[in-house]
Write a protein that holds these residues in place. Structure first.
Motif, PDB file in Angstrom:
ATOM      1  N   PRO A   1      27.322  32.966 -95.854  1.00 15.40           N
ATOM      2  CA  PRO A   1      26.420  32.357 -94.862  1.00 15.40           C
ATOM      3  C   PRO A   1      25.133  31.897 -95.529  1.00 15.40           C
ATOM      4  O   PRO A   1      24.757  32.403 -96.600  1.00 15.40           O
ATOM      5  CB  PRO A   1      26.149  33.502 -93.875  1.00 15.40           C
ATOM      6  CG  PRO A   1      27.272  34.462 -94.076  1.00 15.40           C
ATOM      7  CD  PRO A   1      27.659  34.367 -95.518  1.00 15.40           C
ATOM      8  N   GLU A   2      24.437  30.965 -94.904  1.00 14.84           N
ATOM      9  CA  GLU A   2      23.219  30.423 -95.495  1.00 14.84           C
ATOM     10  C   GLU A   2      22.148  31.489 -95.693  1.00 14.84           C
ATOM     11  O   GLU A   2      21.399  31.443 -96.665  1.00 14.84           O
ATOM     12  CB  GLU A   2      22.674  29.279 -94.634  1.00 14.84           C
ATOM     13  CG  GLU A   2      23.545  28.034 -94.677  1.00 14.84           C
ATOM     14  CD  GLU A   2      22.890  26.835 -94.022  1.00 14.84           C
ATOM     15  OE1 GLU A   2      21.643  26.801 -93.956  1.00 14.84           O
ATOM     16  OE2 GLU A   2      23.620  25.935 -93.575  1.00 14.84           O
ATOM     17  N   ASP A   3      22.077  32.463 -94.786  1.00 19.08           N
ATOM     18  CA  ASP A   3      21.053  33.501 -94.933  1.00 19.08           C
ATOM     19  C   ASP A   3      21.389  34.500 -96.037  1.00 19.08           C
ATOM     20  O   ASP A   3      20.591  35.374 -96.364  1.00 19.08           O
ATOM     21  CB  ASP A   3      20.808  34.225 -93.607  1.00 19.08           C
ATOM     22  CG  ASP A   3      22.059  34.899 -93.050  1.00 19.08           C
ATOM     23  OD1 ASP A   3      23.136  34.796 -93.680  1.00 19.08           O
ATOM     24  OD2 ASP A   3      21.968  35.523 -91.975  1.00 19.08           O
ATOM     25  N   GLU A   4      22.587  34.358 -96.640  1.00 14.57           N
ATOM     26  CA  GLU A   4      22.965  35.210 -97.761  1.00 14.57           C
ATOM     27  C   GLU A   4      23.068  34.421 -99.063  1.00 14.57           C
ATOM     28  O   GLU A   4      23.584  34.914-100.064  1.00 14.57           O
ATOM     29  CB  GLU A   4      24.294  35.911 -97.459  1.00 14.57           C
ATOM     30  CG  GLU A   4      24.223  36.898 -96.294  1.00 14.57           C
ATOM     31  CD  GLU A   4      25.559  37.576 -96.028  1.00 14.57           C
ATOM     32  OE1 GLU A   4      26.384  37.653 -96.973  1.00 14.57           O
ATOM     33  OE2 GLU A   4      25.785  38.029 -94.896  1.00 14.57           O
ATOM     34  N   GLY A   5      22.605  33.183 -99.040  1.00 14.92           N
ATOM     35  CA  GLY A   5      22.570  32.387-100.261  1.00 14.92           C
ATOM     36  C   GLY A   5      23.685  31.385-100.424  1.00 14.92           C
ATOM     37  O   GLY A   5      23.782  30.745-101.482  1.00 14.92           O
ATOM     38  N   GLY A   6      24.529  31.226 -99.398  1.00 13.80           N
ATOM     39  CA  GLY A   6      25.605  30.252 -99.479  1.00 13.80           C
ATOM     40  C   GLY A   6      25.383  29.078 -98.552  1.00 13.80           C
ATOM     41  O   GLY A   6      24.290  28.874 -98.030  1.00 13.80           O
ATOM     42  N   LEU A   7      26.440  28.311 -98.332  1.00 16.64           N
ATOM     43  CA  LEU A   7      26.389  27.172 -97.417  1.00 16.64           C
ATOM     44  C   LEU A   7      27.396  27.307 -96.283  1.00 16.64           C
ATOM     45  O   LEU A   7      27.519  26.408 -95.459  1.00 16.64           O
ATOM     46  CB  LEU A   7      26.665  25.864 -98.180  1.00 16.64           C
ATOM     47  CG  LEU A   7      25.750  25.515 -99.353  1.00 16.64           C
ATOM     48  CD1 LEU A   7      26.187  24.190 -99.983  1.00 16.64           C
ATOM     49  CD2 LEU A   7      24.302  25.438 -98.911  1.00 16.64           C
ATOM     50  N   ASN A   8      28.144  28.416 -96.279  1.00 19.09           N
ATOM     51  CA  ASN A   8      29.220  28.620 -95.305  1.00 19.09           C
ATOM     52  C   ASN A   8      30.240  27.484 -95.407  1.00 19.09           C
ATOM     53  O   ASN A   8      30.762  27.002 -94.402  1.00 19.09           O
ATOM     54  CB  ASN A   8      28.660  28.714 -93.881  1.00 19.09           C
ATOM     55  CG  ASN A   8      29.635  29.355 -92.915  1.00 19.09           C
ATOM     56  OD1 ASN A   8      30.415  30.229 -93.296  1.00 19.09           O
ATOM     57  ND2 ASN A   8      29.626  28.926 -91.673  1.00 19.09           N
ATOM     58  N   LYS A   9      30.513  27.084 -96.655  1.00 19.69           N
ATOM     59  CA  LYS A   9      31.464  26.000 -96.910  1.00 19.69           C
ATOM     60  C   LYS A   9      32.446  26.406 -98.007  1.00 19.69           C
ATOM     61  O   LYS A   9      32.376  27.518 -98.536  1.00 19.69           O
ATOM     62  CB  LYS A   9      30.719  24.723 -97.294  1.00 19.69           C
ATOM     63  CG  LYS A   9      29.904  24.140 -96.155  1.00 19.69           C
ATOM     64  CD  LYS A   9      29.355  22.773 -96.508  1.00 19.69           C
ATOM     65  CE  LYS A   9      28.635  22.149 -95.312  1.00 19.69           C
ATOM     66  NZ  LYS A   9      28.175  20.766 -95.614  1.00 19.69           N
ATOM     67  N   ASN A  10      33.344  25.490 -98.317  1.00 16.73           N
ATOM     68  CA  ASN A  10      34.402  25.767 -99.281  1.00 16.73           C
ATOM     69  C   ASN A  10      34.121  25.085-100.614  1.00 16.73           C
ATOM     70  O   ASN A  10      33.120  24.377-100.765  1.00 16.73           O
ATOM     71  CB  ASN A  10      35.741  25.316 -98.702  1.00 16.73           C
ATOM     72  CG  ASN A  10      36.015  25.965 -97.356  1.00 16.73           C
ATOM     73  OD1 ASN A  10      35.842  27.172 -97.194  1.00 16.73           O
ATOM     74  ND2 ASN A  10      36.400  25.166 -96.373  1.00 16.73           N
TER      75      ASN A  10
END
Length: 329
Positions: free
Chosen positions: A141-150
């Motif tokens: 997730p974005e709040d964990e440093g990702g984009l929630n994407k593949n």
């Protein structure tokens, strides 16, 4: 797969929606991988004319029509934009955390979208490790440093390791099977297949909600196939088209692209570090950020230095490679 968050209805961007594009022209374009109005901006009119048989003047008109259409709906910037608008747009860019606070701070947030970031260094310097970590982290997730994407991972040198992905995922508390399902892997056997894979990226980005693309390594296949000075010009022309295709894809589809690159020694350098990345000025001018990776004294530590960037000052940091990917020492 993480569900797509594509902002516009794909039917609205279908190539057939462009004024003057009938069934025959639409089929010619789709047969070569140009499915959307956005896709038209990825290629030059000359290339479109060559692969479709559409007259060059007609191809040029189509590209300009696509540009105007996308400007009207806000998917590309205006011809001329005041600097503060560009600044505000840049602030909307998203970042994928590497796992190392040192690295992310050096990059002012992580590996950014709308850009091509190059990791270069000798064997074992951490290039592939960073790409594996980012392919997992983009799914957070974005709040964990990702984009929630593949992710898409184009593996030209047989370096992609599903086992390593599983190890990183488990250490992050993620379902390794789901993480693996969210990574699309391509293994081109030569430059022809590699270039063809790049042409298909826009379709895959939309279909699979992709936020990160790794090409490991990007320049090696060109160097291996186009040997000798007699083929240097041909190699550099293909490499130039390849690199600019990647840059346009990153900008148009708001994805982060990371490429890895090998190094060679300069025999004329008597003092300092004699290594330099392969690919010459073509690669140097095309990438947005250039990061040099080196081994440190400790086996698990690596040095990362920003060599070229339009916005970062020269800086060097140390990061650590461990079972969970990349972290700080």
């Amino acid at each position: 797969m993480v569900e797509s968050s594509y902002e516009y209805d794909e039917k609205e961007l279908d190539i057939s929606k462009l004024k003057g594009v009938g069934d025959v022209t639409a089929k010619k374009l789709k047969d070569v991988g140009i499915f959307t109005i956005q896709d038209l901006l990825l290629y030059s009119p000359i290339y479109i004319s060559e692969v479709t048989g559409i007259p060059a003047e007609r191809a040029e008109k189509l590209v300009l029509q696509a540009y105007e259409y996308l400007k009207d709906i806000g998917l590309v910037p205006k011809d001329f934009t005041v600097a503060n608008e560009l600044f505000n747009k840049r602030r909307l860019r998203k970042y994928i955390k590497t796992g190392s606070n040192n690295f992310d701070e050096m990059m002012k947030g992580g590996i950014p979208t709308q850009a091509v970031t190059e990791f270069y260094g000798e064997f074992g310097s951490g290039k592939t490790q960073l790409c594996h970590s980012l392919a997992v982290n983009v799914q957070l997730p974005e709040d964990e440093g990702g984009l929630n994407k593949n992710a898409i991972y184009i593996d030209t040198e047989n370096t992609f390791s599903p086992d390593r992905i599983v190890e990183i995922a488990l250490n992050k508390g993620l379902d390794p099977n789901q993480v693996l399902r969210n990574i699309i892997v391509g293994k081109p056997y030569n430059t022809v297949i590699l270039l063809n894979m790049v042409k298909k990226l826009s379709e895959l980005i939309k279909k699979h909600n992709v936020g990160f693309i790794a090409i490991d390594s990007a320049v090696g296949p060109f160097r291996a196939e186009y040997l000798g000075r007699g083929r240097l010009s041909e190699r550099q022309q293909l490499l130039n088209r390849f690199m600019h295709d990647l840059l346009r894809i990153a900008e148009v589809y708001d994805v982060a692209i990371a490429i890895t690159n090998q190094v060679q020694a300069r025999p004329d350098v008597m003092f300092g570090d004699p290594t330099r990345p392969i690919g010459g000025h073509v690669v140097a001018h095309a990438v947005t950020y250039r990061i040099y990776l080196k081994k440190a004294k400790a086996a698990d530590l690596r040095v990362a230095a920003i060599v070229d960037s339009p916005e970062h000052p020269p800086r060097e940091i140390i990061f650590r490679i461990w079972e969970g990917g990349v972290t700080d020492p």
